[in-house]
Design a protein around this motif. Structure first.
Motif, PDB file in Angstrom:
ATOM      1  N   THR A 190       0.828  -1.206   0.000  1.00  0.00           N
ATOM      2  CA  THR A 190       0.000   0.000   0.000  1.00  0.00           C
ATOM      3  C   THR A 190       0.867   1.263   0.000  1.00  0.00           C
ATOM      4  N   ASP A 228      -8.094   7.643  -1.851  1.00  0.00           N
ATOM      5  CA  ASP A 228      -8.924   6.465  -2.118  1.00  0.00           C
ATOM      6  C   ASP A 228      -8.927   6.067  -3.599  1.00  0.00           C
ATOM      7  N   MET A 268      -3.894 -10.088  -1.518  1.00  0.00           N
ATOM      8  CA  MET A 268      -5.274 -10.183  -1.013  1.00  0.00           C
ATOM      9  C   MET A 268      -6.102 -11.245  -1.715  1.00  0.00           C
ATOM     10  N   ARG A 272     -11.083 -10.484  -2.946  1.00  0.00           N
ATOM     11  CA  ARG A 272     -10.975  -9.428  -1.937  1.00  0.00           C
ATOM     12  C   ARG A 272     -10.442  -8.141  -2.547  1.00  0.00           C
ATOM     13  N   GLU A 275     -13.397  -6.431  -4.202  1.00  0.00           N
ATOM     14  CA  GLU A 275     -14.229  -5.872  -3.136  1.00  0.00           C
ATOM     15  C   GLU A 275     -13.627  -4.575  -2.578  1.00  0.00           C
ATOM     16  N   GLN A 276     -12.353  -4.647  -2.300  1.00  0.00           N
ATOM     17  CA  GLN A 276     -11.641  -3.516  -1.707  1.00  0.00           C
ATOM     18  C   GLN A 276     -11.661  -2.310  -2.651  1.00  0.00           C
ATOM     19  N   LEU A 280     -13.287   1.327  -1.827  1.00  0.00           N
ATOM     20  CA  LEU A 280     -12.499   2.566  -1.893  1.00  0.00           C
ATOM     21  C   LEU A 280     -13.183   3.612  -2.767  1.00  0.00           C
TER      22      LEU A 280
END
Lengths: 310, 310
Positions: A190, A228, A268, A272, A275-276, A280
């Protein structure tokens, strides 16, 4: 007809129209700006400027200039000034792609559906074309046509230099190189991506606030939005690298796994990650709650960031 | 004692003292500035910042920052501001050396008596370290500590971008690459060098005038001085490439002839090149006739430019 009975679908269709029209306008304008500043001279420098044109003109989503225009729209910044900043940021983005594609870096042959600069020209020309595009970005920003107030221009220069230098894009690229031989956890991936692509995207969104002379506190929602969508953009990129179509993308895919590089998908898993990315984007749009219709383009861009196929 | 009987010799000795003391001060300060802005982070970016430090700290004549300090002295610009500009220009100079030394460019193993960045680290790190030094230069210039007036800072940014981009340094390097396969006449070699090294040297000398808010007309003598020492510097470099000592120079020499590259020496011959360099230095000093003792450092630098052995 169906749209009138379903307000969500109607909104969705109208957002797509807004986005498509803005994208087409911005793409044309960025090409025109590059065309104007990259006149091929009648001497041995011709090859350099031709390589810069090859890299900068035609192709690309122009997502960064589009973000600049959208954030400038919030503060009624005139379109020509917004497009100058967009061109400067795109010059930085393009120089980073040219250098990133070099054999000693990612060693890519195709970019935006064309041969990369070192393939179409040669490696030395690619290094210099990247360097000259890098300088061009700051030349454009410092020009008084970008903003009448030199204080604003200086802030743009300082922020762009920070976003692209050792603590921003270049730092993130260095971490990305290290990612091939190290095993990074989610927090490190990240942070890497926040530097590598996030810092420049954040500057695009902040540009409107700088041009509008918004107070640092007033910028918080835009910062949240930028953070984001920057992450969502990168997760979508990682998903595209696994699932995308090379012809549509205009570049080689499936490279991360081959290089043993940790990405959001490898850390991930695909489900996922998807989804993430959606979460965001919802969160990014939530940051814009204080704005009315004037933020519709920013909202549409947020959705586009994860729906694109290239 | 002899010096008192011979005023020329006394002047000469005093000029050398002024120069040596200024050079030592400037070198120390530039190293200190780079040391302060290049803090090695505790993550995967460490390698990038270490490579930047390897390239930027220690070594080099620091001729460009010295010129900035000398020109700023003419207009009573405070030393700390002058040194900030000097650091920014040196960052640009160093990034260009790092990229120029790459295998796809000049392919050099030694620079300033140390292994080049791509030898001490690797090629990808060298590309990124050059890019990050490039951004750092503009970050330093745009900072309010460089000058309280943002208009002045914007002018510095715009001029540095122009001097280093497609119409300046990068353009000159492109012509230099072409020089290996083309046969250039004296006019073309002169134009090439005015872009490749002259533009940045001219900016160093002009920096004092920008900081001192001198009118464009008032800058003419400094422009003349800069043009002349820029060419003299390059002729001296070409002579050194033929006659110099590699250990003293800290880099490989005799490369131009091997590459079949036209230089001032190949076009004019050694004797005429030496004569021309001396004439240019006299002419450069002539441009300073309107200044008093405050221009002594600029005069000393002009002489040094052709007397140096590295």
């Amino acid at each position: 007809m169906a749209d009138q009975e379903n307000p969500d679908a109607a909104n969705d269709a109208s957002a797509k129209t807004i986005l498509a029209s803005a994208m087409a306008q911005v793409s044309d304008s960025i090409d025109a700006h590059f065309d104007a500043v990259l006149t091929v001279p009648d001497d041995a420098r011709a090859r350099l400027v031709e390589a810069m044109r090859h890299a900068a003109i035609g192709g690309g989503k122009r997502l960064r200039p589009l973000l600049v225009v959208a954030s400038c729209d919030l503060f009624h910044v005139d379109r020509q000034s917004a497009l100058r900043i967009g061109t400067a940021i795109e010059a930085i983005h393009v120089y980073s792609l040219v250098h990133d594609d070099l054999p000693c870096m990612d060693d890519d042959d195709m970019r935006r559906g064309k041969p990369t600069v070192h393939k179409a020209f040669d490696e030395a020309t690619a290094v210099l074309a990247g360097d000259a595009l890098h300088a061009l970005a700051f030349e454009i920003l410092a020009d008084e046509r970008t903003h009448h107030d030199p204080f604003v221009r200086c802030e743009l220069v300082a922020e762009l230099a920070r976003a692209s230098g050792q603590s921003g894009m270049a730092g993130g690229q260095m971490m990305d190189l290290a990612a091939e031989s190290a095993s990074f956890d989610l927090a490190t991936v990240t942070r890497l991506q926040q530097m590598k692509t996030g810092a420049l995207i954040a500057f695009c969104v902040e540009a409107g606030a700088i041009m509008g002379k918004l107070s640092p506190e007033g910028r918080a929602p835009l910062r949240g939005y930028a953070r984001d969508i920057g992450l969502a953009f990168q997760i979508a990129d990682d998903i595209l690298d696994v699932e995308g179509d090379e012809a549509r993308a205009g570049k080689a895919l499936h490279k991360d796994a081959a290089a043993g590089k940790e990405t959001f998908v490898s850390v991930m898993g695909l489900a996922r990650a998807r989804e993430q990315a959606h979460a965001l984007v919802d969160q990014a749009i939530g940051h814009l709650a204080g704005f009315g219709r004037e933020a519709d383009l920013l909202r549409a861009i947020a959705r586009f960031v994860i729906e694109r196929d290239r």
